[in-house]
Design a protein around this motif. Structure first.
Motif, PDB file in Angstrom:
ATOM      1  N   CYS A 146      61.744 -16.459   8.753  1.00  0.00           N
ATOM      2  CA  CYS A 146      60.380 -16.929   8.527  1.00  0.00           C
ATOM      3  C   CYS A 146      60.265 -18.399   8.418  1.00  0.00           C
ATOM      4  O   CYS A 146      61.199 -18.845   7.212  1.00  0.00           O
ATOM      5  N   TRP A 147      59.544 -19.394   8.730  1.00  0.00           N
ATOM      6  CA  TRP A 147      59.643 -20.714   8.580  1.00  0.00           C
ATOM      7  C   TRP A 147      59.285 -20.984   7.116  1.00  0.00           C
ATOM      8  O   TRP A 147      59.796 -21.764   6.315  1.00  0.00           O
ATOM      9  N   HIS A 148      58.347 -19.992   6.410  1.00  0.00           N
ATOM     10  CA  HIS A 148      58.013 -20.294   4.928  1.00  0.00           C
ATOM     11  C   HIS A 148      59.227 -20.301   4.037  1.00  0.00           C
ATOM     12  O   HIS A 148      59.535 -21.108   3.477  1.00  0.00           O
ATOM     13  N   ARG A 149      59.545 -18.978   3.812  1.00  0.00           N
ATOM     14  CA  ARG A 149      60.577 -18.541   2.789  1.00  0.00           C
ATOM     15  C   ARG A 149      61.673 -17.866   3.241  1.00  0.00           C
ATOM     16  O   ARG A 149      62.673 -17.295   2.609  1.00  0.00           O
TER      17      ARG A 149
ATOM     18  N   ILE B 108      46.505 -24.519  10.213  1.00  0.00           N
ATOM     19  CA  ILE B 108      48.145 -24.070  10.484  1.00  0.00           C
ATOM     20  C   ILE B 108      48.982 -25.184  10.109  1.00  0.00           C
ATOM     21  O   ILE B 108      48.640 -26.282  10.872  1.00  0.00           O
ATOM     22  N   ASN B 109      49.793 -25.246   9.168  1.00  0.00           N
ATOM     23  CA  ASN B 109      50.623 -26.419   9.164  1.00  0.00           C
ATOM     24  C   ASN B 109      51.212 -26.762  10.580  1.00  0.00           C
ATOM     25  O   ASN B 109      52.073 -26.028  11.344  1.00  0.00           O
ATOM     26  N   PRO B 110      51.176 -28.011  10.877  1.00  0.00           N
ATOM     27  CA  PRO B 110      51.666 -28.522  12.215  1.00  0.00           C
ATOM     28  C   PRO B 110      53.240 -28.337  12.605  1.00  0.00           C
ATOM     29  O   PRO B 110      53.574 -28.243  13.551  1.00  0.00           O
ATOM     30  N   SER B 111      54.093 -28.319  11.432  1.00  0.00           N
ATOM     31  CA  SER B 111      55.399 -28.134  11.356  1.00  0.00           C
ATOM     32  C   SER B 111      55.809 -26.844  11.193  1.00  0.00           C
ATOM     33  O   SER B 111      56.968 -26.491  11.556  1.00  0.00           O
ATOM     34  N   ALA B 112      54.952 -25.762  11.443  1.00  0.00           N
ATOM     35  CA  ALA B 112      55.359 -24.157  11.050  1.00  0.00           C
ATOM     36  C   ALA B 112      55.980 -23.616  12.248  1.00  0.00           C
ATOM     37  O   ALA B 112      54.828 -23.473  13.485  1.00  0.00           O
ATOM     38  N   ILE B 113      57.176 -23.712  12.578  1.00  0.00           N
ATOM     39  CA  ILE B 113      57.599 -22.994  13.909  1.00  0.00           C
ATOM     40  C   ILE B 113      59.026 -22.418  13.530  1.00  0.00           C
ATOM     41  O   ILE B 113      59.741 -22.849  12.626  1.00  0.00           O
ATOM     42  N   VAL B 114      59.323 -21.481  14.270  1.00  0.00           N
ATOM     43  CA  VAL B 114      60.760 -21.024  14.047  1.00  0.00           C
ATOM     44  C   VAL B 114      61.398 -21.151  15.495  1.00  0.00           C
ATOM     45  O   VAL B 114      60.706 -21.080  16.682  1.00  0.00           O
TER      46      VAL B 114
ATOM     47  N   TYR C 253      53.586 -15.458  14.432  1.00  0.00           N
ATOM     48  CA  TYR C 253      54.226 -16.348  15.419  1.00  0.00           C
ATOM     49  C   TYR C 253      54.041 -15.508  16.928  1.00  0.00           C
ATOM     50  O   TYR C 253      54.074 -14.665  17.025  1.00  0.00           O
ATOM     51  N   ASN C 254      54.017 -16.685  17.736  1.00  0.00           N
ATOM     52  CA  ASN C 254      53.834 -16.217  18.967  1.00  0.00           C
ATOM     53  C   ASN C 254      55.289 -16.339  19.609  1.00  0.00           C
ATOM     54  O   ASN C 254      56.293 -16.735  19.096  1.00  0.00           O
ATOM     55  N   SER C 255      55.543 -16.024  20.967  1.00  0.00           N
ATOM     56  CA  SER C 255      56.659 -15.692  21.704  1.00  0.00           C
ATOM     57  C   SER C 255      57.474 -17.463  21.653  1.00  0.00           C
ATOM     58  O   SER C 255      58.687 -17.258  21.992  1.00  0.00           O
ATOM     59  N   ALA C 256      56.878 -18.332  21.421  1.00  0.00           N
ATOM     60  CA  ALA C 256      57.291 -19.929  21.580  1.00  0.00           C
ATOM     61  C   ALA C 256      57.824 -20.107  20.014  1.00  0.00           C
ATOM     62  O   ALA C 256      58.389 -21.109  19.798  1.00  0.00           O
ATOM     63  N   GLY C 257      57.547 -19.102  19.185  1.00  0.00           N
ATOM     64  CA  GLY C 257      58.071 -19.391  17.727  1.00  0.00           C
ATOM     65  C   GLY C 257      57.092 -20.310  17.012  1.00  0.00           C
ATOM     66  O   GLY C 257      57.085 -20.499  15.837  1.00  0.00           O
ATOM     67  N   ARG C 258      55.722 -20.575  17.630  1.00  0.00           N
ATOM     68  CA  ARG C 258      54.870 -21.429  17.050  1.00  0.00           C
ATOM     69  C   ARG C 258      53.939 -20.452  16.095  1.00  0.00           C
ATOM     70  O   ARG C 258      53.684 -19.315  16.527  1.00  0.00           O
TER      71      ARG C 258
END
Lengths: 337, 366
Positions: B64-67, B105-111, B90-95
């Protein structure tokens, strides 16, 4: 897509610098430990501004030779927090402290269509994306908006490279970007749910696009943006922060952020991203004399309008256009337990 | 054939690095579901694999992007995956599509989301530069889902560098010693073989004429020709396709009925399908299947062949694990090559060129 959020510091030597457009300086940095910078990445620089160490973020416009040459471009902001003035003073051979490429604005793969929207100097975050999309053979549109052609960096280069994929809007030619028609055109196209928009520019432009995007019920995750918290609804002014719990008032100069000013005054506050994204430095607002210029992307529109909280790292108090020439600086009273 | 544009590799790296810009099998198609995520590490990248509501397979970085909690321990909710720790979605694009306790939603949150292709009963993933991920470069494994072939396979979790598995499959002389009770026979090391190569492929061809069929092949001949007795012509044609797929065209036909000249009608033909996915420098996921082109409707034969090959490959697994241990226990000893290693050495050269193109060393980092 690769997402690199690891931050490490190194030295970078200024290899080239020149004037790209009026008030915009192009700087080529040669880092110690080169790493290729993917589209959407930025580097953070540690700058010594009047005895205070400040971190500033700059998008990587171009990464050449595996990251051995990273180009950034900096606009001199008259009401800047000091960073752009410092950057415009750099000369070839100067050494700066910088991070490796940090990625928090990655370009996705597999969308049916990409729309890149640059407002002014925001184009620096999108040049490499446009080049990549062109190489991929993707369906993309590059929207460039600015006050005047004289100040729009990379304009001729982008028009030459991307031809009729570029749409140019220039305020002083009275060809203004109409956000509603731009977003409405996307919403009305058959590929709407699989269209991604990447935007970087003044927060007023991005707010307008975000509102229109939501109004058209386009998928929120497809609207991607980056802001370094450096633009607001009004130009930065001096203002005052009152902290009743600490029985103190701190003056915030127009070159400084509220967070920087509080820390310089010895007030211990918690923060993380320092660009208005994470919400860690959110505090309660008790009173405002003037207006709050939020500048963050953490609070929702309703929360911003409620005037009950703000993000210390980017928010400012301002008189704004409504009270020009008012003698007293704007003030904000915060609950800082 | 290709011209040599880089100096030949002379020494064989013992712990071989793996290219990132390549399609690797992450899982059998049936392993990836919309019910729960699957955790699997491909070419050093931990992935969470799941299916969207439209059935498309998705591969996201398993953190996860978070922790950095593993998403693979989370839930699939329609077209989204939910982190098991704080519920970020997250969606299938990792957003990121949802965060707890805030309205935005934090704009940089992506995996990272990796390109996926589903083909030949496998889910293939590209963990390198996504701009280079061309589905046309998925290695050819057409026998896996062709109506002219039937069969099944399994996955071996091999505690060794992937190159040791490729070496093993590129030279079948070892069958005589490792698999003496099933497919091994003396003629294997006596028969000549021929090695040819292209820029992404290597082929090793070996024919053994007028020999006794070993037990595995005698059984197969009798499945097709009940009561069969007599000599056979046996073939092993090994097809490598970069980075790590090896199809082995194997079979026997009644001796002298023209199989070497192209008439296999009096024989039985199988394709041993192998594709190796490096997990780490010292562990691999080995996906194999045995496909046949006769008695396609017999589930009994499918099961017997799968079990038979399972037993044979169990012998390889033991040898390869022991070999990796010996390699690690003897860090100051080098590899030497025999004549029989020509196929494997061509594989190494092709892989070495792929690694050079990515700016990676041939030897994996410690």
């Amino acid at each position: 897509m690769a997402v690199n959020t690891q931050t490490w510091w190194q030295q970078g030597r200024v290899a080239e610098c020149d004037e790209l457009a009026e008030g915009v300086r192009r700087i080529v940095l040669c880092p110690d430990r080169p790493v290729h910078a993917a589209p959407g990445t930025h580097v953070d620089l540690r700058l010594d501004l009047d005895g205070h160490v400040r971190k500033r973020s700059y998008s990587v416009v171009r990464s050449e030779d595996g990251g051995r040459r990273l180009t950034i471009s900096v606009q001199l902001a008259p009401s800047s927090r000091g960073g752009s003035r410092h950057m415009h003073g750099l000369c070839v051979g100067d050494v700066v402290e910088m991070t490796g490429p940090v990625q928090s604005f990655p370009l996705g793969v597999g969308a049916d269509r990409y729309v890149l929207v640059a407002g002014g100097i925001g184009i620096t975050a999108l040049v490499a994306m446009a080049d990549t999309l062109r190489r991929r053979g993707a369906d993309y549109t590059l929207v460039l908006a600015g006050r005047s052609r004289r100040v729009m960096a990379y304009l001729d280069h982008l028009v030459y490279t991307h031809g009729d994929r570029v749409r140019v809007f220039v305020d002083d030619e009275d060809v203004r970007l109409d956000v509603e028609s731009l977003v409405g055109e996307i919403a009305g196209s058959p590929g709407a749910p699989r269209t991604e928009m990447y935007m970087c520019g003044p927060i007023r432009l991005m707010d307008a696009i975000r509102r229109s995007w939501m109004a058209h019920e386009l998928p929120e995750p497809n609207l991607r943006f980056e802001t370094f918290g450096s633009s607001g609804a009004w130009a930065a002014e001096d203002f005052v922060v009152h902290l009743p719990q600490l029985d103190r008032s701190v003056r915030v100069g127009k070159d400084s952020s509220m967070l920087d000013a509080l820390e310089d005054a010895g007030v211990d506050v918690m923060w993380d991203c320092r660009k208005g994204e994470c919400g860690i430095c959110q505090v309660k607002v008790l009173d405002v004399d003037g207006r709050i210029d939020h500048r963050d992307v953490f609070l929702s529109q309703q929360q911003k309008e409620a005037y009950t909280s703000l993000c210390l790292c980017v928010a400012r108090a301002a008189r704004g256009e409504s009270e020009p020439g008012s003698a007293d600086p704007a003030a904000v009273t915060l609950h800082l337990p | 054939m290709t011209t040599l544009d880089s100096p030949p590799v002379t020494a064989a790296s013992k712990i071989f690095n793996f290219p990132r810009n390549a399609w690797y099998v992450a899982a059998w198609d049936h392993e990836v579901t919309a019910k729960q995520p699957l955790a699997r590490t491909v070419a050093g990248r931990p992935l969470a694999l799941w299916r969207n509501s439209d059935g498309r397979a998705v591969a996201l970085a398993d953190a996860c992007w978070h922790r950095l909690a593993p998403l693979s321990k989370g839930k699939v909710l329609g077209d989204e995956i939910q982190c098991p720790y704080h519920g970020l979605r997250y969606n299938s694009a990792g957003r990121c599509t949802g965060m707890p306790a805030q309205e935005t939603i934090n704009p940089s949150a992506i995996v990272p989301s990796y390109p996926v292709v589903e083909r030949y009963r496998y889910v293939w993933v590209w963990v390198g530069d996504p701009d280079l991920a061309d589905p046309d470069t998925v290695p050819d494994m057409e026998q896996m889902d062709s109506p002219e072939w039937a069969g099944d396979g399994e996955t071996i979790y091999a505690p060794c560098n992937y190159q040791l598995l490729l070496d093993n499959l590129m030279d079948l002389t070892h069958e005589e010693f490792v698999h003496s009770s099933s497919i091994g026979q003396d003629e294997l090391s006596e028969a000549e073989f021929e090695v040819s190569h292209s820029d992404r492929g290597v082929t090793v061809t070996r024919w053994m004429r007028d020999i006794d069929a070993p037990p595995f092949w005698l059984k197969n001949m009798r499945d097709r020709f009940p009561g069969f007795e007599g000599k056979v012509d046996r073939w092993q044609i090994i097809h490598f396709e970069a980075p790590s797929t090896i199809r082995i065209d194997v079979g026997v036909a009644k001796a002298g009925t023209g199989a070497p000249e192209g008439d296999r009608s009096q024989g039985v033909n199988g394709f041993v399908m192998n594709t190796i996915t490096p997990e780490t420098a010292r562990t691999s996921h080995y996906f194999w299947a045995f496909m046949r082109n006769y008695r396609l409707d017999s589930q009994t034969i499918t099961t017997q062949l799968r079990q038979g090959v399972h037993g044979v490959f169990g012998e390889d697994e033991e040898m390869l694990a022991a070999q990796q241990q010996a390699i690690d226990a003897n860090p100051d000893h080098e590899f030497y090559s025999l004549n029989i290693d020509a196929g494997g050495m061509w594989v190494r050269r092709i892989l070495d060129r792929m690694l050079q193109a990515e700016g990676l060393p041939a030897a994996a980092a410690k």
